[in-house]
Structure formats: C-alpha cells, structure tokens
Design a protein around this motif. Structure first.
Motif, PDB file in Angstrom:
ATOM      1  N   SER A 121      24.537  52.575  45.772  1.00  0.00           N
ATOM      2  CA  SER A 121      24.826  51.282  46.393  1.00  0.00           C
ATOM      3  C   SER A 121      26.328  51.119  46.515  1.00  0.00           C
ATOM      4  CB  SER A 121      24.248  50.131  45.567  1.00  0.00           C
ATOM      5  OG  SER A 121      24.840  50.089  44.288  1.00  0.00           O
ATOM      6  N   LYS A 122      26.755  50.222  47.383  1.00  0.00           N
ATOM      7  CA  LYS A 122      28.181  50.032  47.645  1.00  0.00           C
ATOM      8  C   LYS A 122      28.917  49.443  46.449  1.00  0.00           C
ATOM      9  CE  LYS A 122      31.421  48.119  50.955  1.00  0.00           C
ATOM     10  NZ  LYS A 122      31.624  47.434  52.214  1.00  0.00           N
ATOM     11  N   TYR A 123      28.246  48.562  45.718  1.00  0.00           N
ATOM     12  CA  TYR A 123      28.855  47.888  44.569  1.00  0.00           C
ATOM     13  C   TYR A 123      28.010  48.136  43.333  1.00  0.00           C
ATOM     14  CZ  TYR A 123      31.491  45.564  48.248  1.00  0.00           C
ATOM     15  OH  TYR A 123      32.287  45.303  49.336  1.00  0.00           O
ATOM     16  N   LEU A 124      28.543  47.807  42.176  1.00  0.00           N
ATOM     17  CA  LEU A 124      27.817  48.078  40.933  1.00  0.00           C
ATOM     18  C   LEU A 124      26.510  47.317  40.823  1.00  0.00           C
ATOM     19  CD1 LEU A 124      30.756  48.214  38.372  1.00  0.00           C
ATOM     20  CD2 LEU A 124      29.429  50.120  39.290  1.00  0.00           C
ATOM     21  N   GLY A 125      26.479  46.093  41.346  1.00  0.00           N
ATOM     22  CA  GLY A 125      25.278  45.277  41.241  1.00  0.00           C
ATOM     23  C   GLY A 125      24.344  45.391  42.426  1.00  0.00           C
ATOM     24  N   GLY A 126      24.686  46.202  43.395  1.00  0.00           N
ATOM     25  CA  GLY A 126      23.858  46.332  44.592  1.00  0.00           C
ATOM     26  C   GLY A 126      24.737  46.462  45.826  1.00  0.00           C
ATOM     27  N   ASP A 137      31.443  43.410  39.755  1.00  0.00           N
ATOM     28  CA  ASP A 137      32.599  44.091  40.331  1.00  0.00           C
ATOM     29  C   ASP A 137      33.887  43.322  40.020  1.00  0.00           C
ATOM     30  OD1 ASP A 137      31.015  46.120  41.953  1.00  0.00           O
ATOM     31  OD2 ASP A 137      30.234  44.227  42.727  1.00  0.00           O
ATOM     32  N   LEU A 138      33.829  42.028  40.173  1.00  0.00           N
ATOM     33  CA  LEU A 138      34.988  41.172  39.916  1.00  0.00           C
ATOM     34  C   LEU A 138      35.521  41.365  38.502  1.00  0.00           C
ATOM     35  CD1 LEU A 138      36.818  38.825  40.883  1.00  0.00           C
ATOM     36  CD2 LEU A 138      35.085  37.270  39.996  1.00  0.00           C
ATOM     37  N   HIS A 139      34.633  41.504  37.567  1.00  0.00           N
ATOM     38  CA  HIS A 139      34.996  41.685  36.170  1.00  0.00           C
ATOM     39  C   HIS A 139      35.890  42.915  35.961  1.00  0.00           C
ATOM     40  CE1 HIS A 139      34.527  41.819  31.810  1.00  0.00           C
ATOM     41  NE2 HIS A 139      34.201  43.085  31.940  1.00  0.00           N
ATOM     42  N   HIS A 140      35.770  43.917  36.797  1.00  0.00           N
ATOM     43  CA  HIS A 140      36.521  45.161  36.644  1.00  0.00           C
ATOM     44  C   HIS A 140      37.940  45.097  37.209  1.00  0.00           C
ATOM     45  CE1 HIS A 140      32.494  46.652  35.850  1.00  0.00           C
ATOM     46  NE2 HIS A 140      33.048  47.738  35.354  1.00  0.00           N
ATOM     47  N   LEU A 141      38.236  44.136  38.060  1.00  0.00           N
ATOM     48  CA  LEU A 141      39.522  44.124  38.751  1.00  0.00           C
ATOM     49  C   LEU A 141      40.747  44.119  37.834  1.00  0.00           C
ATOM     50  CD1 LEU A 141      38.672  41.946  41.862  1.00  0.00           C
ATOM     51  CD2 LEU A 141      39.476  44.305  41.851  1.00  0.00           C
ATOM     52  N   PRO A 142      40.829  43.263  36.825  1.00  0.00           N
ATOM     53  CA  PRO A 142      42.035  43.296  35.978  1.00  0.00           C
ATOM     54  C   PRO A 142      42.254  44.647  35.297  1.00  0.00           C
ATOM     55  CG  PRO A 142      40.820  41.258  35.629  1.00  0.00           C
ATOM     56  CD  PRO A 142      39.944  42.152  36.463  1.00  0.00           C
ATOM     57  N   SER A 143      41.200  45.226  34.774  1.00  0.00           N
ATOM     58  CA  SER A 143      41.335  46.531  34.114  1.00  0.00           C
ATOM     59  C   SER A 143      41.725  47.615  35.103  1.00  0.00           C
ATOM     60  CB  SER A 143      40.034  46.921  33.420  1.00  0.00           C
ATOM     61  OG  SER A 143      39.704  45.983  32.440  1.00  0.00           O
ATOM     62  N   ILE A 182      37.264  47.139  46.344  1.00  0.00           N
ATOM     63  CA  ILE A 182      37.396  45.873  45.613  1.00  0.00           C
ATOM     64  C   ILE A 182      38.854  45.494  45.358  1.00  0.00           C
ATOM     65  CG2 ILE A 182      35.089  46.078  44.624  1.00  0.00           C
ATOM     66  CD1 ILE A 182      36.396  46.634  41.894  1.00  0.00           C
ATOM     67  N   THR A 183      39.738  46.473  45.209  1.00  0.00           N
ATOM     68  CA  THR A 183      41.149  46.119  45.002  1.00  0.00           C
ATOM     69  C   THR A 183      41.830  45.750  46.315  1.00  0.00           C
ATOM     70  OG1 THR A 183      41.867  48.433  45.122  1.00  0.00           O
ATOM     71  CG2 THR A 183      41.397  47.526  42.915  1.00  0.00           C
ATOM     72  N   GLY A 184      41.209  46.068  47.433  1.00  0.00           N
ATOM     73  CA  GLY A 184      41.761  45.733  48.736  1.00  0.00           C
ATOM     74  C   GLY A 184      41.302  44.389  49.275  1.00  0.00           C
ATOM     75  N   ARG A 185      40.534  43.671  48.504  1.00  0.00           N
ATOM     76  CA  ARG A 185      40.029  42.368  48.961  1.00  0.00           C
ATOM     77  C   ARG A 185      41.180  41.367  49.055  1.00  0.00           C
ATOM     78  NH1 ARG A 185      34.508  42.249  48.764  1.00  0.00           N
ATOM     79  NH2 ARG A 185      34.427  39.977  48.655  1.00  0.00           N
ATOM     80  N   PRO A 186      41.209  40.566  50.123  1.00  0.00           N
ATOM     81  CA  PRO A 186      42.294  39.595  50.299  1.00  0.00           C
ATOM     82  C   PRO A 186      42.464  38.638  49.110  1.00  0.00           C
ATOM     83  CG  PRO A 186      41.030  39.786  52.318  1.00  0.00           C
ATOM     84  CD  PRO A 186      40.297  40.579  51.263  1.00  0.00           C
ATOM     85  N   ALA A 187      41.392  38.208  48.508  1.00  0.00           N
ATOM     86  CA  ALA A 187      41.493  37.292  47.368  1.00  0.00           C
ATOM     87  C   ALA A 187      42.200  37.958  46.188  1.00  0.00           C
ATOM     88  CB  ALA A 187      40.112  36.791  46.956  1.00  0.00           C
ATOM     89  N   TRP A 188      41.940  39.245  45.971  1.00  0.00           N
ATOM     90  CA  TRP A 188      42.598  39.949  44.869  1.00  0.00           C
ATOM     91  C   TRP A 188      44.090  40.097  45.161  1.00  0.00           C
ATOM     92  CZ3 TRP A 188      42.433  40.410  40.053  1.00  0.00           C
ATOM     93  CH2 TRP A 188      43.112  41.410  39.374  1.00  0.00           C
TER      94      TRP A 188
END
Length: 69
Positions: A10-15, A22-28, A54-60
């Motif tokens: 899948s594209k993301y960890l949860g589906g 996925d969000l939880h992983h960004l700081p680490s 996920i690191t390329g997301r505009p919000a991040w």
C-alpha cells in the motif's frame, strides 16, 4: 524490514490514505534523514518513496518553516 514489505502492499503504512500512522513518523524521519541512517532508508525503494511522499507534503513544509535552525 517490515516497513518495506508493508509499503510494497500500500502507498502508506495504514493503507492507501495518509493517516496518523504516517504523520507520527515525520519528526523522527526529519532527523534520521540527516544522519547516517539515511543509507538504510535509501536501500529500500518502497520506504524511500514513502519518505519522499510524506516529507514532501505542503503541511510538513510549513511545520519545518516554523522550526528554528
């Protein structure tokens, strides 16, 4: 690596949608990708694609802009 197997399915960890998992992983990931550990991520094609996504997301990017260097 379990992440590589999961992300091959899948594209993301949860589906197929970006979730808190996925969000939880960004700081680490932000710090790990600046270290020698980056090589471990780069050796796994599905993981590095997920990291880039996920690191390329505009919000991040907005979050990072608020962090002092």
């Amino acid at each position: 690596m379990m992440y590589e197997k999961r992300l091959s399915e899948s594209k993301y960890l949860g589906g197929d949608s970006f979730t808190l998992v996925d969000l939880h992983h960004l700081p680490s990931l932000h710090y790990l990708m600046k270290s020698q550990s980056k090589k471990v991520f780069e050796s796994r094609p599905y993981v590095i694609a997920w990291v880039a996504d996920i690191t390329g997301r505009p919000a991040w990017s907005k979050v990072l802009a608020m962090i002092p260097n």
